[in-house]
Design an enzyme around this catalytic site. Structure first.
Site, PDB file in Angstrom:
ATOM      1  CB  SER A  93      23.049 -12.815 -45.764  1.00 22.09           C
ATOM      2  OG  SER A  93      23.841 -12.089 -44.875  1.00 22.09           O
ATOM      3  CE  LYS A 147      27.045 -12.568 -46.528  1.00 20.65           C
ATOM      4  NZ  LYS A 147      26.733 -13.031 -45.284  1.00 20.65           N
ATOM      5  CB  SER A 155      25.414 -16.136 -43.799  1.00 20.32           C
ATOM      6  OG  SER A 155      25.136 -14.985 -44.566  1.00 20.32           O
TER       7      SER A 155
END
Length: 309
Positions: free
Chosen positions: A73, A76, A134
């Site tokens: 993640s 992101k 997240s």
């Protein structure tokens, strides 16, 4: 005359010896001081790591910093960067949460901001949902909103294309995205150095900095019926509140990525920023990051001294 000359030579020689000895002594003192000022490089569990001085882009630590790895993640960061780079961006514009976003996180077993289908959530709020808990549902909503095309699939593909275009514009040759959230299909990768550069660029945006340094937030969102509800999100980055000066940035994990963390901290006007990839647990990735920041602050030259050089 010869005696006088010899005496003069002896005096000159004595002065020369004294000056030389002084120079050697002074050099030794400085050498010892320089050695003492440079701490030993830390040992980290993560397979890859990188730290730089954000003010000068000087490398302070490097371990397999150019090796491509899955990023989880931490992807992101680029998702947010692309959103915030949109022209005429209105952070208060609202996005309606679709069933597809909810179905996606269920099918992937993905991390979630727990968005409710039908709620109307602002872009700013989606950024908090993206970066703190997240939320892959928040990532999907942003990709759908800021991609172009007549279908959702086309818009998502377009958005991922923007992520790759941004990486290319930064000169990053070891980074590629095939997802908007890090749940890739085998072609979602970066390196510690590249991710650090992406994060350093993102941190130049005031909204991004504000979001990623937030430990928790409570946001009022509009429901489908026109009422409202409160959404509470807590940051997965354990450095915030536990490491002095920590200001971000983003965690990541996954079966292939293991445990990742892009981190940044500021002390005495100096910022160090870096990345660890493929650590063995949440605890070790945080410990690795703390080691690298401690090392970075000790090794980086303070601005006041740098100006005097």
């Amino acid at each position: 005359m010869k005696i006088g000359i010899k005496g003069t030579n002896r005096a000159s020689a004595a002065v020369t010896v004294a000056l030389t000895a002084g120079a050697v002594l002074t050099g030794s003192v400085f050498a010892t001081g320089a050695q003492a000022a440079t701490p030993p490089a830390p040992t980290i569990v993560a397979k890859g790591g990188y730290v730089m001085d954000d003010g000068t882009a000087t490398t302070l630590f490097s371990k397999a910093a150019e090796t491509r790895r899955s990023t989880g993640s931490t992807t992101k960061i680029m998702t947010a960067k692309v959103v915030l780079s949109q022209k005429n961006l209105n952070l208060d514009s609202k996005v309606t949460i679709q069933q597809a976003y909810s179905d996606y996180i269920v099918s992937k077993g993905a991390s979630s901001a727990h968005l409710f289908v039908g709620d109307r959530v602002t872009v700013r709020q989606l950024l908090y949902g993206l970066m703190l808990p997240s939320g892959c549902d928040a990532a999907y909503a942003l990709a759908d909103k800021f991609g172009t095309g007549t279908t959702r699939a086309a818009r998502v593909k377009s958005f991922i294309g923007k992520m790759n275009a941004s990486a290319t514009s930064l000169g990053l040759k070891n980074t590629h995205f095939d997802s908007f959230d890090g749940i890739g299909n085998g072609s979602n990768y970066s390196t510690p150095r590249d991710l650090t550069k992406i994060a350093a660029g993102a941190m130049k945006n005031a909204t991004f900095r504000s979001v990623v340094k937030t430990r928790s937030t409570r946001q009022k969102v509009t429901t489908k019926s026109g009422g409202y509800r409160y959404m509470s999100w807590t940051n997965t980055n354990k450095l915030l509140g536990t490491y002095s000066g920590a200001i971000g940035v983003k965690t990541g994990s996954g079966p292939t990525a293991k445990y990742c963390l892009v981190f940044a901290a500021t002390r005495n006007g100096r910022t160090v920023i870096g990345t660890v990839l493929a650590s063995t647990s949440e605890t070790t990735r945080t410990a690795d990051a703390k080691k690298l920041m401690d090392y970075g602050f000790k090794k980086a030259v303070p601005r006041s001294i740098r100006r005097g050089l």
